[in-house]
Design a protein around this motif. Structure first.
Motif, PDB file in Angstrom:
ATOM      1  N   ILE A   1       1.175  -1.330  -0.020  1.00 24.91           N
ATOM      2  CA  ILE A   1      -0.012  -0.074   0.001  1.00 24.91           C
ATOM      3  C   ILE A   1       1.039   1.342  -0.181  1.00 24.91           C
ATOM      4  CG2 ILE A   1      -1.827   1.206   1.339  1.00 24.91           C
ATOM      5  CD1 ILE A   1      -2.820  -1.364   2.385  1.00 24.91           C
ATOM      6  N   ALA A   2       0.708   2.043  -0.921  1.00 23.05           N
ATOM      7  CA  ALA A   2       1.653   3.200  -1.266  1.00 23.05           C
ATOM      8  C   ALA A   2       0.798   4.673  -1.004  1.00 23.05           C
ATOM      9  CB  ALA A   2       2.453   3.220  -2.425  1.00 23.05           C
ATOM     10  N   LEU A   3       1.245   5.423  -0.140  1.00 26.52           N
ATOM     11  CA  LEU A   3       0.525   6.579   0.343  1.00 26.52           C
ATOM     12  C   LEU A   3       1.296   7.783  -0.460  1.00 26.52           C
ATOM     13  CD1 LEU A   3      -0.304   6.080   4.119  1.00 26.52           C
ATOM     14  CD2 LEU A   3      -1.774   5.372   2.015  1.00 26.52           C
ATOM     15  N   GLY A   4       0.961   8.554  -1.006  1.00 30.72           N
ATOM     16  CA  GLY A   4       1.408   9.646  -1.846  1.00 30.72           C
ATOM     17  C   GLY A   4       0.645  10.320  -3.169  1.00 30.72           C
ATOM     18  N   GLY A   5       1.527  10.507  -4.046  1.00 36.11           N
ATOM     19  CA  GLY A   5       1.231  10.911  -5.379  1.00 36.11           C
ATOM     20  C   GLY A   5       2.046   9.825  -6.409  1.00 36.11           C
ATOM     21  N   ASP A   6       1.425  10.742  -7.688  1.00 37.07           N
ATOM     22  CA  ASP A   6       2.021   9.776  -8.940  1.00 37.07           C
ATOM     23  C   ASP A   6       3.558   9.710  -8.995  1.00 37.07           C
ATOM     24  OD1 ASP A   6      -0.355   8.999  -9.720  1.00 37.07           O
ATOM     25  OD2 ASP A   6      -0.414  10.910 -11.248  1.00 37.07           O
ATOM     26  N   GLY A   7       4.145  10.334  -8.396  1.00 36.44           N
ATOM     27  CA  GLY A   7       5.658  10.427  -8.318  1.00 36.44           C
ATOM     28  C   GLY A   7       6.290   9.499  -7.428  1.00 36.44           C
ATOM     29  N   PHE A   8       5.610   9.525  -6.375  1.00 40.88           N
ATOM     30  CA  PHE A   8       5.761   8.547  -5.235  1.00 40.88           C
ATOM     31  C   PHE A   8       5.685   7.088  -5.574  1.00 40.88           C
ATOM     32  CE2 PHE A   8       5.192   6.026  -1.349  1.00 40.88           C
ATOM     33  CZ  PHE A   8       6.295   5.984  -0.740  1.00 40.88           C
ATOM     34  N   MET A   9       4.277   6.745  -6.492  1.00 51.15           N
ATOM     35  CA  MET A   9       4.164   5.439  -6.934  1.00 51.15           C
ATOM     36  C   MET A   9       5.341   5.009  -8.101  1.00 51.15           C
ATOM     37  SD  MET A   9       2.171   2.897  -7.356  1.00 51.15           S
ATOM     38  CE  MET A   9       0.466   3.160  -6.638  1.00 51.15           C
ATOM     39  N   LEU A  10       5.613   6.165  -8.914  1.00 58.35           N
ATOM     40  CA  LEU A  10       6.733   5.685  -9.602  1.00 58.35           C
ATOM     41  C   LEU A  10       7.984   5.257  -8.759  1.00 58.35           C
ATOM     42  CD1 LEU A  10       6.329   8.315 -12.581  1.00 58.35           C
ATOM     43  CD2 LEU A  10       5.558   5.769 -12.624  1.00 58.35           C
ATOM     44  N   GLN A  11       8.375   5.883  -8.083  1.00 59.59           N
ATOM     45  CA  GLN A  11       9.442   5.779  -7.045  1.00 59.59           C
ATOM     46  C   GLN A  11       9.235   4.630  -6.493  1.00 59.59           C
ATOM     47  OE1 GLN A  11      10.468   8.794  -4.075  1.00 59.59           O
ATOM     48  NE2 GLN A  11      11.075   7.479  -2.671  1.00 59.59           N
ATOM     49  N   THR A  12       8.390   3.826  -5.945  1.00 56.59           N
ATOM     50  CA  THR A  12       7.891   2.842  -5.101  1.00 56.59           C
ATOM     51  C   THR A  12       8.266   1.850  -6.097  1.00 56.59           C
ATOM     52  OG1 THR A  12       6.553   3.909  -3.583  1.00 56.59           O
ATOM     53  CG2 THR A  12       6.287   1.326  -4.062  1.00 56.59           C
ATOM     54  N   LEU A  13       7.618   1.695  -7.475  1.00 60.03           N
ATOM     55  CA  LEU A  13       7.631   0.833  -8.567  1.00 60.03           C
ATOM     56  C   LEU A  13       9.074   0.535  -8.976  1.00 60.03           C
ATOM     57  CD1 LEU A  13       4.566   1.854 -10.581  1.00 60.03           C
ATOM     58  CD2 LEU A  13       4.651  -0.151  -9.033  1.00 60.03           C
ATOM     59  N   HIS A  14       9.784   1.624  -9.131  1.00 63.60           N
ATOM     60  CA  HIS A  14      11.323   1.652  -9.487  1.00 63.60           C
ATOM     61  C   HIS A  14      12.075   0.859  -8.358  1.00 63.60           C
ATOM     62  CE1 HIS A  14      12.021   3.550 -13.444  1.00 63.60           C
ATOM     63  NE2 HIS A  14      10.657   4.159 -13.037  1.00 63.60           N
ATOM     64  N   GLN A  15      11.703   1.158  -7.015  1.00 59.37           N
ATOM     65  CA  GLN A  15      12.624   0.754  -6.047  1.00 59.37           C
ATOM     66  C   GLN A  15      12.327  -0.859  -6.077  1.00 59.37           C
ATOM     67  OE1 GLN A  15      11.666   2.174  -1.857  1.00 59.37           O
ATOM     68  NE2 GLN A  15      12.978   0.719  -0.992  1.00 59.37           N
TER      69      GLN A  15
ATOM     70  N   GLY B   1      31.159   7.395 -23.964  1.00 57.74           N
ATOM     71  CA  GLY B   1      31.073   5.934 -23.980  1.00 57.74           C
ATOM     72  C   GLY B   1      30.441   5.216 -22.673  1.00 57.74           C
ATOM     73  N   ASP B   2      30.054   5.863 -21.819  1.00 55.69           N
ATOM     74  CA  ASP B   2      29.244   5.418 -20.745  1.00 55.69           C
ATOM     75  C   ASP B   2      27.694   4.629 -21.231  1.00 55.69           C
ATOM     76  OD1 ASP B   2      31.593   5.664 -19.010  1.00 55.69           O
ATOM     77  OD2 ASP B   2      30.641   7.797 -18.402  1.00 55.69           O
ATOM     78  N   THR B   3      27.603   3.534 -20.598  1.00 62.11           N
ATOM     79  CA  THR B   3      26.133   2.905 -21.102  1.00 62.11           C
ATOM     80  C   THR B   3      25.471   3.084 -19.692  1.00 62.11           C
ATOM     81  OG1 THR B   3      27.308   1.585 -22.633  1.00 62.11           O
ATOM     82  CG2 THR B   3      25.141   0.954 -21.974  1.00 62.11           C
ATOM     83  N   VAL B   4      24.145   3.437 -19.968  1.00 66.76           N
ATOM     84  CA  VAL B   4      23.191   3.462 -18.709  1.00 66.76           C
ATOM     85  C   VAL B   4      22.087   2.855 -19.133  1.00 66.76           C
ATOM     86  CG1 VAL B   4      21.912   4.775 -17.064  1.00 66.76           C
ATOM     87  CG2 VAL B   4      24.373   5.536 -17.607  1.00 66.76           C
ATOM     88  N   SER B   5      21.537   1.858 -18.354  1.00 62.59           N
ATOM     89  CA  SER B   5      20.308   1.077 -18.725  1.00 62.59           C
ATOM     90  C   SER B   5      19.266   1.440 -17.336  1.00 62.59           C
ATOM     91  CB  SER B   5      20.451  -0.317 -18.819  1.00 62.59           C
ATOM     92  OG  SER B   5      21.215  -0.712 -20.020  1.00 62.59           O
ATOM     93  N   SER B   6      17.917   1.700 -17.810  1.00 62.44           N
ATOM     94  CA  SER B   6      17.265   2.048 -16.793  1.00 62.44           C
ATOM     95  C   SER B   6      15.722   1.659 -17.182  1.00 62.44           C
ATOM     96  CB  SER B   6      16.939   3.433 -16.433  1.00 62.44           C
ATOM     97  OG  SER B   6      16.053   3.766 -15.362  1.00 62.44           O
ATOM     98  N   PRO B   7      14.672   1.102 -16.453  1.00 61.28           N
ATOM     99  CA  PRO B   7      13.413   1.208 -16.715  1.00 61.28           C
ATOM    100  C   PRO B   7      12.537   2.385 -16.851  1.00 61.28           C
ATOM    101  CG  PRO B   7      13.694   0.260 -14.635  1.00 61.28           C
ATOM    102  CD  PRO B   7      15.064   0.792 -15.095  1.00 61.28           C
ATOM    103  N   ALA B   8      11.500   2.408 -17.527  1.00 58.40           N
ATOM    104  CA  ALA B   8      10.647   3.520 -17.553  1.00 58.40           C
ATOM    105  C   ALA B   8       9.102   3.099 -17.651  1.00 58.40           C
ATOM    106  CB  ALA B   8      10.868   4.448 -18.722  1.00 58.40           C
TER     107      ALA B   8
END
Length: 258
Positions: free
Chosen positions: A40-54, A108-115
């Motif tokens: 259960i996550a309490l906050g806004g959309d930004g916090f939801m995205l933060q929770t999912l990324h964590q 030349g650095d490579t960075v991968s991240s989900p979105a």
């Protein structure tokens, strides 16, 4: 009172969310995230995205029921502390597949991240960005002159993508939105809707003169040279909604809001 399923409770650091967390803990028993069957996550959309990324980063992917204590709350349910057990039992679950951004910087650095919502390429200075755009391995635009460009999922199509006049994509459409931000050339190009199996690639033209950053939801990579974007079918997230405020219906209604 104990909720039937084992849930963890997380909250945004805002005062309102912290007060809501304290109230729920007075009336319910919660477990640590590592032992939870749901969150259960309490906050806004930004916090939801933060929770999912964590959860993605920690490989602890669990269904999330969010309650809005932020600003917009498109990915959240209404904040109501009463009847929480019944709401969780009746919640409708939606599966969301995130994008994967693979960015290579000019060094030349490579960075991968989900979105989960979108991948955005944005100009860093007053100079417009110049981008080569590929879709499905083919060059579809030799030179896109713009402030930036967005690749959005259906879940993210009502966010930044919509603000940039991109299309709203229904849940289950199996499509991605490719939306330019303030395009100058080609002047009449307003974007595209592509099957979500399409791999989209960008090459920054004149990257030193016209530096570009790439952003996967909330993670920014500056001075990129190339960016590849594709749907990461190895990852699946689950969002829970009250039946009367389900995500697919919310997205569909957004098409009629003027």
């Amino acid at each position: 009172m104990t909720i039937d399923r084992k849930y963890a409770l997380v909250a945004s650091p805002t005062e309102e969310a912290q007060e809501a967390e304290a109230l729920l803990r007075e009336h319910h028993d919660f477990v640590d995230l590592k032992d939870a069957e749901g969150v259960i996550a309490l906050g806004g959309d930004g916090f939801m995205l933060q929770t999912l990324h964590q959860m993605l980063a920690e490989h602890r992917i669990k269904p999330v029921f969010g309650m809005n204590l932020g600003t917009v709350g498109f990915l959240m349910n209404e904040w109501r502390p009463v009847g929480l057990e019944k709401r969780l039992a009746q919640a409708k679950t939606f599966t969301v597949t995130p994008l994967r951004m693979d960015a290579v910087t000019v060094d030349g650095d490579t960075v991968s991240s989900p979105a989960i919502n979108e991948v955005s390429l944005l100009r860093e200075t007053r100079q417009t960005a110049k981008l080569e755009v590929k879709a499905g391995g083919n060059v579809v635009i030799d030179e896109l002159v713009c402030d930036g460009v967005i690749v959005a999922t259906p879940a993210g199509s009502t966010a930044y993508n919509l603000s940039a006049r991109g299309p709203i994509l229904p849940m289950g459409s199996n499509m991605l939105a490719l939306t330019p931000i303030s395009p100058f050339r080609p002047r009449r190009w307003r974007g595209a809707i592509l099957p979500d199996t399409t791999r989209i690639a960008f090459r920054v033209l004149e990257p030193l003169k016209r530096p570009v950053s790439a952003v996967a939801d909330q993670r920014e990579v500056r001075d990129v040279a190339t960016v590849d974007v594709h749907l990461d079918t190895s990852l699946t997230l689950s969002l829970m909604f009250d039946p009367e405020h389900a995500l697919d219906e919310r997205i569909a209604r957004e098409q009629f809001i003027v």
